[in-house]
Write an enzyme that holds these catalytic residues in place. Structure first.
Site, PDB file in Angstrom:
ATOM      1  N   ARG A 173       3.368 -11.361   4.728  1.00  0.00           N
ATOM      2  CA  ARG A 173       4.813 -11.126   4.671  1.00  0.00           C
ATOM      3  C   ARG A 173       5.372 -10.484   5.939  1.00  0.00           C
ATOM      4  O   ARG A 173       6.585 -10.342   6.072  1.00  0.00           O
ATOM      5  CB  ARG A 173       5.158 -10.284   3.442  1.00  0.00           C
ATOM      6  CG  ARG A 173       4.923 -11.071   2.165  1.00  0.00           C
ATOM      7  CD  ARG A 173       5.225 -10.255   0.941  1.00  0.00           C
ATOM      8  NE  ARG A 173       6.642 -10.046   0.756  1.00  0.00           N
ATOM      9  CZ  ARG A 173       7.137  -9.329  -0.234  1.00  0.00           C
ATOM     10  NH1 ARG A 173       6.339  -8.743  -1.106  1.00  0.00           N
ATOM     11  NH2 ARG A 173       8.428  -9.191  -0.363  1.00  0.00           N
TER      12      ARG A 173
ATOM     13  N   LYS B  80       2.183   6.778   4.694  1.00  0.00           N
ATOM     14  CA  LYS B  80       1.611   5.435   4.598  1.00  0.00           C
ATOM     15  C   LYS B  80       1.247   4.889   5.975  1.00  0.00           C
ATOM     16  O   LYS B  80       1.052   3.693   6.130  1.00  0.00           O
ATOM     17  CB  LYS B  80       2.599   4.493   3.901  1.00  0.00           C
ATOM     18  CG  LYS B  80       3.057   4.997   2.531  1.00  0.00           C
ATOM     19  CD  LYS B  80       4.189   4.171   1.938  1.00  0.00           C
ATOM     20  CE  LYS B  80       4.762   4.840   0.709  1.00  0.00           C
ATOM     21  NZ  LYS B  80       5.945   4.146   0.167  1.00  0.00           N
TER      22      LYS B  80
ATOM     23  N   ARG C  12      14.731  -2.264  -7.522  1.00  0.00           N
ATOM     24  CA  ARG C  12      13.278  -2.186  -7.658  1.00  0.00           C
ATOM     25  C   ARG C  12      12.958  -1.897  -9.111  1.00  0.00           C
ATOM     26  O   ARG C  12      13.707  -1.193  -9.800  1.00  0.00           O
ATOM     27  CB  ARG C  12      12.695  -1.087  -6.776  1.00  0.00           C
ATOM     28  CG  ARG C  12      13.337  -1.098  -5.413  1.00  0.00           C
ATOM     29  CD  ARG C  12      12.435  -0.766  -4.295  1.00  0.00           C
ATOM     30  NE  ARG C  12      11.159  -1.431  -4.323  1.00  0.00           N
ATOM     31  CZ  ARG C  12      10.156  -1.050  -3.533  1.00  0.00           C
ATOM     32  NH1 ARG C  12      10.308  -0.049  -2.728  1.00  0.00           N
ATOM     33  NH2 ARG C  12       9.028  -1.694  -3.570  1.00  0.00           N
TER      34      ARG C  12
ATOM     35  N   PRO D 216       0.797  -1.206   0.000  1.00  0.00           N
ATOM     36  CA  PRO D 216       0.000   0.000   0.000  1.00  0.00           C
ATOM     37  C   PRO D 216       0.837   1.267   0.000  1.00  0.00           C
ATOM     38  O   PRO D 216       1.748   1.424   0.810  1.00  0.00           O
ATOM     39  CB  PRO D 216      -0.782  -0.117   1.314  1.00  0.00           C
ATOM     40  CG  PRO D 216      -0.229  -1.304   2.023  1.00  0.00           C
ATOM     41  CD  PRO D 216       0.989  -1.734   1.347  1.00  0.00           C
ATOM     42  N   GLU D 217       0.518   2.145  -0.909  1.00  0.00           N
ATOM     43  CA  GLU D 217       1.103   3.478  -0.917  1.00  0.00           C
ATOM     44  C   GLU D 217       0.057   4.426  -0.331  1.00  0.00           C
ATOM     45  O   GLU D 217      -0.998   3.977   0.104  1.00  0.00           O
ATOM     46  CB  GLU D 217       1.502   3.864  -2.353  1.00  0.00           C
ATOM     47  CG  GLU D 217       2.420   2.818  -2.989  1.00  0.00           C
ATOM     48  CD  GLU D 217       2.897   3.176  -4.384  1.00  0.00           C
ATOM     49  OE1 GLU D 217       3.045   4.372  -4.676  1.00  0.00           O
ATOM     50  OE2 GLU D 217       3.131   2.258  -5.186  1.00  0.00           O
TER      51      GLU D 217
END
Length: 288
Positions: A124, A58, A277, A2-3
């Site tokens: 995670r 966030k 990334r 999530p951003e």
DNA sequence: AAGAGGCCCTGATAGC
DNA sequence: TGCTATCAGGGCCTCT
């Protein structure tokens, strides 16, 4: 996962569902998150009234009575699920576990309210909860974070000043939460595409008009994403289990080898790696 | 001292 | 079917 926009979607739904309600019980099923949940966590939250739910970057900031706060970060895979049951008392009811959208594994933390259960799931385990006794400690935690893109401090002057003599690429700057906070890997690519700027360009070479574009487009993209309910790539869901819709509007993210969507451009989208990334871009639209 | 990369963790998917 | 490798939306920490 999530951003900023996804966290904002979660915040709005928490506001609707749990603001003004009392936490009757806290159940921790697995303390192993990014930071191990302290053993006193349950006790600190039990019987507390939820006054408000705010967000910075966030992070969710749950404002509790007695000027205490609970910070929640969703990491990469954290989701919050709200299960409602008007008929039965949630403290004893177990049938809600059959709700179709509710994951079976990795439910770490549960909050019990009257008629509602809130469940935090995180496969995670990059997310976490932190309890704070006063607002100063919260401020201290956030003191190194840069402004959000919506903040008027995030303007072209600020960018130019920050970029001076720096070799870091503009993409990596957008991901640097101490420079600007709330942008993640998806929206960084989208912002630079919309701004026609090459993600690998050293930020110090950016012209003022390009910095202005980055400011405007950051706000535009994040606002649109919030309006569309966030982006769902693999596992983001809102608290009801619905997917977001902004992923349908991606111009570059995840579109490796596909045609550039810009009118009149014959380019194809490339996937490159920056600081481990992935970044997506059109080499033709984003020459500089 | 800035900036790149490793790493925390599980799950989905691809390729053999 | 079943293995192994690779890749994920974050961010802290270490190394150069």
């Amino acid at each position: 996962m999530p951003e900023l926009p996804e966290v904002e979607i979660v915040r709005q739904s928490l506001l609707k569902n749990i603001k003004g309600k009392k936490i009757n019980k806290v159940l921790v099923r697995n303390r192993n998150l990014r930071f191990k949940l302290e053993t006193s966590f349950e006790k600190k939250l039990k019987n507390k009234l939820i006054l408000n739910i705010k967000r910075f970057s966030k992070y969710l900031i749950i404002e509790l009575e007695n000027k205490s706060f609970c910070i929640v970060h969703l990491g990469m895979s954290g989701t919050i699920h709200i299960v409602e049951n008007k008929k039965n008392n949630m403290l004893t009811n177990t049938s809600f576990y059959n709700s179709p959208n509710l994951p079976k594994k990795h439910n770490h933390v549960e909050f019990f309210f009257k008629n509602i259960r809130l469940i935090y799931n995180d496969p995670r385990r990059f997310g976490y909860f932190q309890f704070f006794d006063d607002f100063n400690s919260v401020k201290k935690k956030f003191k190194n974070l840069g402004p959000e893109p919506f903040n008027k401090k995030f303007n072209s002057k600020y960018l130019i000043n920050h970029f001076k003599k720096k070799n870091k690429s503009i993409k990596n700057f957008l991901l640097d939460q101490n420079f600007v906070s709330g942008i993640g890997n998806i929206y960084a690519s989208e912002i630079l595409y919309l701004s026609k700027i090459n993600p690998s360009l050293s930020a110090k070479y950016l012209k003022k008009y390009q910095c202005k574009n980055i400011v405007i487009n950051s706000r535009k993209i994040l606002h649109n994403a919030i309006r569309k309910g966030g982006s769902t790539i693999r596992d983001f869901k809102n608290t009801k289990g619905d997917q977001g819709n902004f992923q349908k509007e991606f111009k570059v993210y995840g579109r490796d080898k596909q045609n550039c969507k810009r009118f009149g451009c014959s380019g194809t989208i490339n996937k490159i790696t920056q600081s481990n990334r992935s970044t997506f871009l059109c080499e033709i639209c984003q020459k500089q």
